[in-house]
Design an enzyme around this catalytic site. Sequence first.
Site, PDB file in Angstrom:
ATOM      1  N   ARG A  31      31.723  27.365  47.939  1.00 26.20           N
ATOM      2  CA  ARG A  31      32.393  28.391  47.540  1.00 26.20           C
ATOM      3  C   ARG A  31      33.562  28.141  46.638  1.00 26.20           C
ATOM      4  O   ARG A  31      33.759  28.643  45.500  1.00 26.20           O
ATOM      5  CB  ARG A  31      32.329  29.457  48.459  1.00 26.20           C
ATOM      6  CG  ARG A  31      31.242  29.936  48.818  1.00 26.20           C
ATOM      7  CD  ARG A  31      31.492  30.867  50.242  1.00 26.20           C
ATOM      8  NE  ARG A  31      29.997  31.674  50.497  1.00 26.20           N
ATOM      9  CZ  ARG A  31      29.764  32.327  51.489  1.00 26.20           C
ATOM     10  NH1 ARG A  31      30.890  32.780  52.136  1.00 26.20           N
ATOM     11  NH2 ARG A  31      28.720  32.799  51.570  1.00 26.20           N
ATOM     12  N   GLY A  45      34.883  45.652  66.999  1.00 25.72           N
ATOM     13  CA  GLY A  45      33.556  45.935  67.313  1.00 25.72           C
ATOM     14  C   GLY A  45      32.607  45.418  66.274  1.00 25.72           C
ATOM     15  O   GLY A  45      31.349  45.847  66.377  1.00 25.72           O
ATOM     16  N   GLY A  46      32.891  44.449  65.657  1.00 31.80           N
ATOM     17  CA  GLY A  46      32.167  43.654  64.994  1.00 31.80           C
ATOM     18  C   GLY A  46      31.427  42.651  65.695  1.00 31.80           C
ATOM     19  O   GLY A  46      31.041  42.711  66.796  1.00 31.80           O
ATOM     20  N   LEU A  47      30.781  41.622  65.143  1.00 34.03           N
ATOM     21  CA  LEU A  47      29.738  40.821  65.694  1.00 34.03           C
ATOM     22  C   LEU A  47      30.730  40.035  67.041  1.00 34.03           C
ATOM     23  O   LEU A  47      30.058  39.646  68.073  1.00 34.03           O
ATOM     24  CB  LEU A  47      29.522  39.679  64.711  1.00 34.03           C
ATOM     25  CG  LEU A  47      28.052  39.692  64.151  1.00 34.03           C
ATOM     26  CD1 LEU A  47      27.207  38.643  63.176  1.00 34.03           C
ATOM     27  CD2 LEU A  47      26.912  40.159  65.138  1.00 34.03           C
ATOM     28  N   ALA A  48      31.697  39.595  66.570  1.00 30.01           N
ATOM     29  CA  ALA A  48      32.355  38.755  67.693  1.00 30.01           C
ATOM     30  C   ALA A  48      33.027  39.562  68.744  1.00 30.01           C
ATOM     31  O   ALA A  48      32.576  39.177  69.773  1.00 30.01           O
ATOM     32  CB  ALA A  48      33.744  38.037  66.992  1.00 30.01           C
ATOM     33  N   GLU A  84      36.348  36.148  62.886  1.00 33.63           N
ATOM     34  CA  GLU A  84      37.471  35.629  61.667  1.00 33.63           C
ATOM     35  C   GLU A  84      38.605  35.776  61.780  1.00 33.63           C
ATOM     36  O   GLU A  84      39.534  35.107  61.332  1.00 33.63           O
ATOM     37  CB  GLU A  84      36.945  36.891  60.677  1.00 33.63           C
ATOM     38  CG  GLU A  84      37.467  36.371  59.109  1.00 33.63           C
ATOM     39  CD  GLU A  84      37.161  37.380  58.133  1.00 33.63           C
ATOM     40  OE1 GLU A  84      36.189  38.065  58.123  1.00 33.63           O
ATOM     41  OE2 GLU A  84      37.602  36.994  56.950  1.00 33.63           O
ATOM     42  N   ARG A 110      35.080  27.921  54.094  1.00 33.31           N
ATOM     43  CA  ARG A 110      33.966  28.113  54.883  1.00 33.31           C
ATOM     44  C   ARG A 110      32.716  28.288  54.397  1.00 33.31           C
ATOM     45  O   ARG A 110      32.720  28.240  53.128  1.00 33.31           O
ATOM     46  CB  ARG A 110      34.101  29.584  55.693  1.00 33.31           C
ATOM     47  CG  ARG A 110      32.821  29.803  56.321  1.00 33.31           C
ATOM     48  CD  ARG A 110      33.116  31.364  57.036  1.00 33.31           C
ATOM     49  NE  ARG A 110      32.908  32.280  56.047  1.00 33.31           N
ATOM     50  CZ  ARG A 110      31.829  32.864  55.585  1.00 33.31           C
ATOM     51  NH1 ARG A 110      30.660  32.312  55.764  1.00 33.31           N
ATOM     52  NH2 ARG A 110      32.221  33.799  54.766  1.00 33.31           N
ATOM     53  N   HIS A 166      37.170  37.033  49.892  1.00 38.56           N
ATOM     54  CA  HIS A 166      36.177  37.155  50.601  1.00 38.56           C
ATOM     55  C   HIS A 166      36.227  37.004  52.153  1.00 38.56           C
ATOM     56  O   HIS A 166      35.789  37.852  53.011  1.00 38.56           O
ATOM     57  CB  HIS A 166      34.947  36.306  50.111  1.00 38.56           C
ATOM     58  CG  HIS A 166      33.612  36.608  50.865  1.00 38.56           C
ATOM     59  ND1 HIS A 166      32.947  37.827  51.250  1.00 38.56           N
ATOM     60  CD2 HIS A 166      32.905  35.436  51.779  1.00 38.56           C
ATOM     61  CE1 HIS A 166      32.108  37.564  51.588  1.00 38.56           C
ATOM     62  NE2 HIS A 166      31.892  36.423  52.167  1.00 38.56           N
ATOM     63  N   SER A 226      25.325  38.011  47.313  1.00 36.61           N
ATOM     64  CA  SER A 226      25.382  37.068  48.276  1.00 36.61           C
ATOM     65  C   SER A 226      24.914  35.440  47.486  1.00 36.61           C
ATOM     66  O   SER A 226      24.252  35.406  46.775  1.00 36.61           O
ATOM     67  CB  SER A 226      24.339  37.271  49.405  1.00 36.61           C
ATOM     68  OG  SER A 226      23.769  36.279  50.061  1.00 36.61           O
TER      69      SER A 226
END
Lengths: 646, 272
Positions: free
Chosen positions: A301, A11-14, A428, A438, A368, A254
Amino acid sequence: MAQHRVIVVGGGLAGLAASVRIAEAGLPVDLFSMVPVKRSHSVCAQGGINACNDVARQQGYSEYQHFDETIYGGDFLADQPPVLEMTNWAPKIIDLLDRMGVPFNRSPEGRRDLRLFGGSLFKRTHFAGATTGQQLLYALDEQTRRYEVEGKVNKYEFWEFLWPVITGEGDARRCVGIVAQDLRTMQIRAFRADAVIMATGGCGLVFGKSTNSIICTGGAASRCYQAGAWYANPEMIQVHPTAIPGADKCRLMSESARGEGGRVWVPRKKGDTRAPRDIPDAERYYFLEERYPKYGNLVTRDIATREIFSICVDDAMGVGGENVVYLDLTHKDPDYLTRKLGGILEIYEKFVGEDPRKVPMKIFPAVHYSMGGLWTTYARGAFRPGAPAGEHKSGSLPPVGTALGVGMRYGAHENMRTNITGLYAFGEVNFAFHGANRLGANALLSCLFDGLFSGVSVVNYVREGEPAAKPAESLPAEVFDACVRQETAKADRLLATAAQGPGGPETNPYVIAREMGEEMTAASTVVKSGPRLEQAAAKIASLRERFSRVRLEDAAAWSNQSLSFTRALGDMLILAQIIIRAGAMRKESRGAHYRVDYPDRNDAEFMKTTCAAYDPGAADPHQITYRPIDADLVAPRARTYGKVDG
Amino acid sequence: MTTHAPRSKPVAGRKIRVTIKRAEGPGKPFRWETFEVAPEPGGNIISLLQKIAADPVTVEGRRSTPVVWDSGCLEEVCGACTMVINGRVRQSCSCLVDDIAPNPGDEISLEPMTKFPVVRDLWVDRARLFDTLKRLKAWVPIDGTYALGPGPTETAGQQAVRYVLSTCMSCGCCLEACPQFNLETDETRWDKSFIGAQGFSQARLFNDHATGAQLKSDRLGVLSAQGGIADCGNAQNCVKVCPKDIPLTESIGAIGRAVTLHAIAKWFSGRS
């Protein structure tokens, strides 16, 4: 008429974007999550979400340039057409979030504010303070709750996914449901579904301390892998350059701190003991700015991480001789910082006890993000250039527009589907979009894009594909019952070990987990080598052997967290094996994957997707092969970010 | 609140005592167990509980079980790991051991929240919190997910107000500290029970959004009924324990005024 259902795991963003999109199309959704969905790991995303916008467009930027940046940022490992579709959709996604009420920061004129982010020279990152992921997740959580009230989404919170239920053999395999366990009552049962969407995030916990939440074990993905789903590019793990090292986890600081002007430096003089503010500018080594004058602190990154690592480990120039560098915002106006970055400054203040508006932050890289994940396919869209383009120069006309379906065919059944019919992977947990590295602020985008774009594919598959003729509810019970028996047996075996009493560190699941994390971090993160990976493979094999003798200290039949943790540990060890194996086999350096013994990118041999398939019957169950990638839109080019020597 | 007490220097290598109020399940009796732990420098309550999980032996030398607790992000943004620490409700991730137990032999007590039913040990079931969000229609009623252009514009000032309200992570600290909010295990009575500060503040968040305001009248109807704003005793404990410094008393004031105006409007329109 058959009552079709779709299961979303995570139930994350995706997962929430998929749930909303599918419920809206009229299919009931059963949504499974180990935590109340509002507490999913997406809350930890801080900096923002990328999309071409009116201002950047008038400076010469375009959706196509966002695409080009993402491919270049990913070091040419991503299949290109899905990335094109995603970047084309990005502005629409921002508008939708805006309509949902996300409190995006505003310009003086009341428009959505923008900030710089790594891997781009244009402001194309939209943000809500420095808790953008939290704000986006909440917006989706609210929309999901609305459908829950309307009876279109049925939530199973505090339920853990255990196994996908699959019928048939070979190419005829089809996913028709899942087995899950209620983490309070410990009930294990099967749920039927015409399609199952895995949206379970990354596997940071395999590395012990990471920036991930405690739930990001990768256990669900590992179980799908063991059930026959392919796992792609496992070796591609992003190590974020700026995190606060901690006893229990590493807390993300961040990239937006650099996007808003943060500067990374160490004292020029080794072992300089002066307080940071007593060191004059000329005696500070702003190594990213000096080495990368074009992008400065906003190199990607993987590059920033390797530079910081090299300054500390190779050159021993870390602050106070430790593995720490400064991330400095003290030259900026404190009110400005609070407005733009309040959320992350507060985290630093609370966990370190110093005010980053006044004292430079001390940071070090930490694991990460998993670029790799469950292998997924897609239906290619309409854009097929005669020859791949070179680097896209800002201001020049993009070779393709933003019409729907130029990258991926909208609504095609196979978009973001695994190699098993009916089993999809969004966000992810899949391997799409990000290649070998990414770009910051592209993760929230890919999660939402998967849910919104490929959610429609799932709806179409359920209504037009196999489930139309043979809905899951019509299938015999035996296939479901067999999976329940399998998972019950696994759980019972682990629970039974508690009766043996404690076996000491050798068989303690928490000790095995800690050793796994330490070994994975040491051998398979910033810098890898063949011999070191070989050593790690032996270590993980010995941990798996110890795991076969693991002993629980809790036999409770109610809310037994030790069982859930230990079961996931077994699955994490399997992922650890393919992460190491794939890292050893990829004899080149690309993006986040850096081999000291093979420091160059080798397109001829390795511009390919690593694909791991699990064969439980084989002596060596991990079968690793390479698959070609769709890379005919942009030609690979050297990835230097304008580095200068010296 | 984010105020920092000046840190006394923690003693390295010290051992401290952690006393935990435990229960095997809902309705089961509570018991207290004490563990001696050597905290790691900079460690938090989570790292203490992780140490105990790896070797759960009490000070009496009795082998117990790993403590059960809820946690997620470990950076105070998900709200999961809320518990009562030394008598004060807060997130266990952002509670640093060096701050509250700097000396050898210092004691820390951990208890589950009392306003929500215990699942096991320190883990409580906060489903009622999310039910409140349903009761208040805490969402923006958009016309679906199709591409329909941008949302309403708002000023930077309006955004700043809404953003702070929107950082509420549904942790429940404000409800734990509230004298009017009580444990209610009977789900069928939730829609008549006191809403509490988090709900008032979320209602304000959505009432203040141009599209969210479409449901303002529905929300104010709930807020003026039983369990609504009139039951608030104005103790103001909520705002003192909010980890995100959300101006909860301002939200209570704003909702109070809105409910009054709503009542007057209803009276003039002659509708009940």
